[in-house]
Design a protein around this motif. Structure first.
Motif, PDB file in Angstrom:
ATOM      1  N   GLU A 275     -23.887 -48.934 -95.316  1.00 55.47           N
ATOM      2  CA  GLU A 275     -23.934 -50.388 -95.176  1.00 55.47           C
ATOM      3  C   GLU A 275     -23.446 -50.837 -93.803  1.00 55.47           C
ATOM      4  O   GLU A 275     -23.791 -51.926 -93.333  1.00 55.47           O
ATOM      5  CB  GLU A 275     -23.099 -51.049 -96.273  1.00 55.47           C
ATOM      6  N   SER A 276     -22.666 -49.976 -93.144  1.00 55.41           N
ATOM      7  CA  SER A 276     -22.128 -50.358 -91.833  1.00 55.41           C
ATOM      8  C   SER A 276     -23.209 -50.421 -90.755  1.00 55.41           C
ATOM      9  O   SER A 276     -22.994 -51.022 -89.697  1.00 55.41           O
ATOM     10  CB  SER A 276     -21.036 -49.368 -91.404  1.00 55.41           C
ATOM     11  N   TRP A 277     -24.378 -49.799 -91.019  1.00 58.85           N
ATOM     12  CA  TRP A 277     -25.457 -49.878 -90.032  1.00 58.85           C
ATOM     13  C   TRP A 277     -25.933 -51.322 -89.864  1.00 58.85           C
ATOM     14  O   TRP A 277     -26.414 -51.699 -88.802  1.00 58.85           O
ATOM     15  CB  TRP A 277     -26.641 -49.010 -90.457  1.00 58.85           C
ATOM     16  N   TYR A 278     -25.842 -52.081 -90.937  1.00 63.32           N
ATOM     17  CA  TYR A 278     -26.288 -53.474 -90.882  1.00 63.32           C
ATOM     18  C   TYR A 278     -25.069 -54.374 -90.697  1.00 63.32           C
ATOM     19  O   TYR A 278     -24.322 -54.645 -91.637  1.00 63.32           O
ATOM     20  CB  TYR A 278     -27.033 -53.852 -92.164  1.00 63.32           C
ATOM     21  N   ARG A 279     -24.855 -54.813 -89.473  1.00 62.25           N
ATOM     22  CA  ARG A 279     -23.781 -55.759 -89.180  1.00 62.25           C
ATOM     23  C   ARG A 279     -24.380 -57.160 -89.218  1.00 62.25           C
ATOM     24  O   ARG A 279     -25.136 -57.557 -88.334  1.00 62.25           O
ATOM     25  CB  ARG A 279     -23.160 -55.466 -87.815  1.00 62.25           C
ATOM     26  N   ARG A 280     -24.025 -57.865 -90.274  1.00 61.45           N
ATOM     27  CA  ARG A 280     -24.681 -59.140 -90.555  1.00 61.45           C
ATOM     28  C   ARG A 280     -24.605 -60.103 -89.378  1.00 61.45           C
ATOM     29  O   ARG A 280     -25.614 -60.685 -88.967  1.00 61.45           O
ATOM     30  CB  ARG A 280     -24.060 -59.765 -91.806  1.00 61.45           C
ATOM     31  N   SER A 281     -23.435 -60.306 -88.812  1.00 59.96           N
ATOM     32  CA  SER A 281     -23.264 -61.304 -87.755  1.00 59.96           C
ATOM     33  C   SER A 281     -24.127 -60.974 -86.532  1.00 59.96           C
ATOM     34  O   SER A 281     -24.719 -61.864 -85.913  1.00 59.96           O
ATOM     35  CB  SER A 281     -21.792 -61.397 -87.345  1.00 59.96           C
ATOM     36  N   THR A 282     -24.220 -59.679 -86.206  1.00 54.62           N
ATOM     37  CA  THR A 282     -25.015 -59.265 -85.046  1.00 54.62           C
ATOM     38  C   THR A 282     -26.500 -59.437 -85.309  1.00 54.62           C
ATOM     39  O   THR A 282     -27.238 -60.006 -84.493  1.00 54.62           O
ATOM     40  CB  THR A 282     -24.716 -57.803 -84.695  1.00 54.62           C
ATOM     41  N   PHE A 283     -26.951 -58.951 -86.463  1.00 55.52           N
ATOM     42  CA  PHE A 283     -28.381 -58.980 -86.744  1.00 55.52           C
ATOM     43  C   PHE A 283     -28.899 -60.390 -86.997  1.00 55.52           C
ATOM     44  O   PHE A 283     -30.082 -60.664 -86.742  1.00 55.52           O
ATOM     45  CB  PHE A 283     -28.713 -58.058 -87.919  1.00 55.52           C
TER      46      PHE A 283
END
Length: 667
Positions: free
Chosen positions: A264-272
């Motif tokens: 889940e760490s691959w998807y960094r919500r704030s960045t994406f």
């Protein structure tokens, strides 16, 4: 663990390797249309949904031993359909609906093996979770997608250049037989495991997901699926329907699944989410830029990078909503349902609902709204984002409206989108037929000039010179692959015969209703509905004086019309003194060297005739390759003055039905 991982890896590889194999095999049968791949993807997504539904029902309602017996029985029965080579009886005749023809062909040829492969991921993960109580199987899903991605990437790089289409199908069939052995062993290994949770697992809460959560499981992958298909179709329509432009977007789509389900760490919500906002604007700009001549080398990375960002957001949010492994099969079922809905929208609904290719704008708007709703909260910041999103949606609506402004006719079908517009003021008004962003023929509306051959077909074009040279030898029999607006009929004289081959019935309808070239033609006009190459293959020798192939001027290039086998067929229908004229005008590809290499292999001479055009006279720059076994045709003074030899490219391998390489000829 190794057994289950290997079974999933092999099944995923085979599942996605067969997609470009079968699509490329049937592509020439349906005119090289970009929609062949879209229809294939629709089939794959529907069968994937059925496979997940089967896995969900089997795990939920059948005992382990019954599951084993049923699945092994189906696997054994599927051996009867090997090898997966499409039967020639499925070749179209020109009158049937291509979409349903393709769906039927795929169902008969690969339906059962593809269905069983699609069940493997969720089924084997459920078996793994049952045997190793408390194990979390979601990383096996990432492994499955990794196998799928390797299958896609390896196809255009390793498989397609090295093996013929038939050998590819045979090799895949051997791999499928090996998979059956692996999957049978995996099914046998869990025959004695009841699947009841261990005592310490029984206390783990596993509340059934409510309808709202399941709706998110459907909508998020549906948006990703719509954007995948719409962007793939967008790129294929403008360049060529080739495996590379199929597998690149699909590989990025799968990569997002791999990363999101692995950690889940691959998807960094704030960045994406920041990237997501930029990608929306960049894609909308790219759509407009393509209409103004954006280069293919700029369009492919732009749209593919943006697709990856869209998929990371959709799939990243999806993973945040994943349930307890006890509800694993229902989770995957909803994901596949979302993918199938996206495929149905792009493959079936949009072509019959919209007059133009508007699904990309609609997909962008739907994804933007969905992401905003995902984070709905009563704050000023969210309200500002919502307003900005509505403005973006409005802009996309304006973009669609602008594309329909001033259009006389706009329509689409399996073979693409067409529109007819009138341009300039009288007496210089011209009526234009557009296929996507490419001009496919135009005509002066002024009665004194409406029989002038203009656009790419002027008297100084290669086609015009070849026809006028043939006039010296009496009445001519002329074959034309590709009708367009029917401009070449303007050269017809009493006693001549013009036979047009056109795969798209909509083109024929517009040529007759919106233009007058066919109506005014002084020669006898014959019309053949169907792919030019397939039609010629079914016909007796036509003894053409000239055969004109006008199918490469810009949009998706039908590569099957530009192979050695195709040229063999052309010259079978030409008189020994006949001339083959191939339009090689193309804003993306340098096609003249391809023709030159084939001509040399056939022992023919070829020349390139380039007309600089005259925009004030509605004549466009054009390039025509003339090929003939009669050397004298190039000695005609007008042709000799305009023609030039094509520089040989020894490293350019001759194109055949089993090999073509667009990368070597990209502009």
């Amino acid at each position: 663990m190794l057994l289950y991982a290997l079974t999933i890896l092999v099944s995923a590889f085979l599942l996605f390797q067969i997609e470009p194999i079968i699509a490329k095999a049937i592509l020439p049968w349906f005119g090289g249309s970009a929609n062949v791949w879209t229809t294939c993807l629709l089939f794959f997504q529907i069968v994937l949904l059925l496979g997940y539904l089967y896995a969900h029902a089997v795990v939920r309602y059948l005992r382990p031993k019954t599951q084993m017996m049923l699945h092994i029985g189906l696997l054994a029965a599927s051996l009867l359909v090997l090898p997966v080579i499409p039967a020639a009886a499925w070749k179209p005749t020109g009158n049937e609906d291509p979409v349903f023809r393709i769906l039927g062909l795929l169902a008969v040829t690969i339906g059962i093996p593809y269905f069983l492969l699609s069940t493997t991921g969720p089924l084997v993960q459920a078996w793994y979770a049952r045997r190793y109580e408390g194990a979390i199987p979601y990383r096996l899903y990432a492994l499955s997608n990794a196998g799928s991605m390797f299958a896609l990437i390896s196809y255009p790089v390793l498989v397609e250049p090295a093996f013929t289409t038939q050998l590819q199908a045979m090799g895949w069939s051997v791999g499928y037989a090996a998979f059956i052995a692996l999957c049978g062993i995996a099914a046998f290994s869990v025959r004695n495991y009841s699947g009841k949770p261990a005592a310490k697992q029984a206390d783990v809460p596993a509340q059934a997901p409510d309808w709202k959560l399941q709706l998110w499981w459907i909508l998020l992958p549906a948006c990703a699926s719509v954007l995948l298909l719409a962007i793939t179709n967008f790129l294929s329509q403008d360049v060529a329907a080739i495996p590379f432009l199929w597998v690149l977007p699909l590989s990025l789509y799968l990569l997002s699944f791999i990363l999101c389900f692995d950690k889940e760490s691959w998807y960094r919500r704030s960045t994406f989410l920041k990237f997501f906002a930029v990608a929306l604007i960049a894609t909308a700009y790219g759509i407009r830029g393509s209409e103004e001549g954006m280069s293919v080398k700029g369009a492919i990375p732009l749209f593919c990078a943006n697709l990856f960002i869209f998929c990371m957001v959709c799939h990243g949010e999806l993973v945040r909503l994943k349930p307890h492994p006890r509800h694993l099969t229902s989770f995957y079922l909803m994901i596949s349902a979302g993918g199938a809905l996206g495929g149905i929208f792009v493959g079936l609904v949009a072509p019959n609902l919209f007059p133009g290719f508007f699904e990309l704008q609609i997909g962008l708007a739907a994804t933007a709204v969905l992401v905003v709703l995902r984070f709905r909260q009563p704050t000023r910041q969210w309200a500002a984002v919502a307003v900005a999103t509505l403005c973006f949606v409005a802009y996309l609506g304006i973009q669609i409206r602008q594309s329909t402004k001033g259009v006389r006719v706009m329509a689409r079908n399996f073979y693409g989108g067409l529109k007819v517009v009138d341009q300039d003021r009288a007496p210089n008004t011209v009526r234009i037929e557009m296929h996507g962003t490419i001009n496919h023929g135009q005509q002066y509306l002024d009665a004194q000039r409406r029989d002038w051959p203009i656009a790419y077909f002027s008297r100084n074009s290669g086609a015009g010179m070849a026809i006028r040279e043939a006039w010296e030898h009496g009445p001519n029999r002329v074959g034309v692959i590709g009708l367009g607006a029917g401009t070449l009929a303007a050269y017809g004289r009493p006693g001549d015969s013009y036979r047009f081959y056109e795969i798209n019935p909509l083109v024929i309808e517009l040529a007759r209703s919106q233009f007058t070239f066919l109506e005014d033609c002084k020669a006898r006009v014959e019309m053949v509905l169907g792919d030019g190459r397939l039609s010629l293959a079914r016909e007796p020798d036509q003894q053409f004086d000239i055969l004109i192939v006008d199918a490469f001027s810009g949009d998706s290039v039908p590569v099957h019309l530009l192979t050695r086998e195709a040229f063999d067929l052309y010259f079978r229908h030409l008189k020994p003194t006949g001339v083959l004229a191939v339009q090689v005008t193309n804003k993306y590809l340098t096609l003249a060297p391809v023709v030159h290499r084939i001509a040399g292999a056939l022992g023919k001479q070829d020349r390139l005739v380039e007309d600089p055009g005259n925009r004030s006279a509605a004549i466009f720059p054009s390039s025509w390759a003339l090929v003939s076994g009669r050397a004298g045709v190039f000695d005609q003074p007008e042709i000799r003055a305009a023609a030039k030899r094509v520089e040989d490219r020894p490293r350019l391998r001759i194109w055949t039905d089993d090999f073509s390489n667009l990368f070597q000829i990209l502009r």
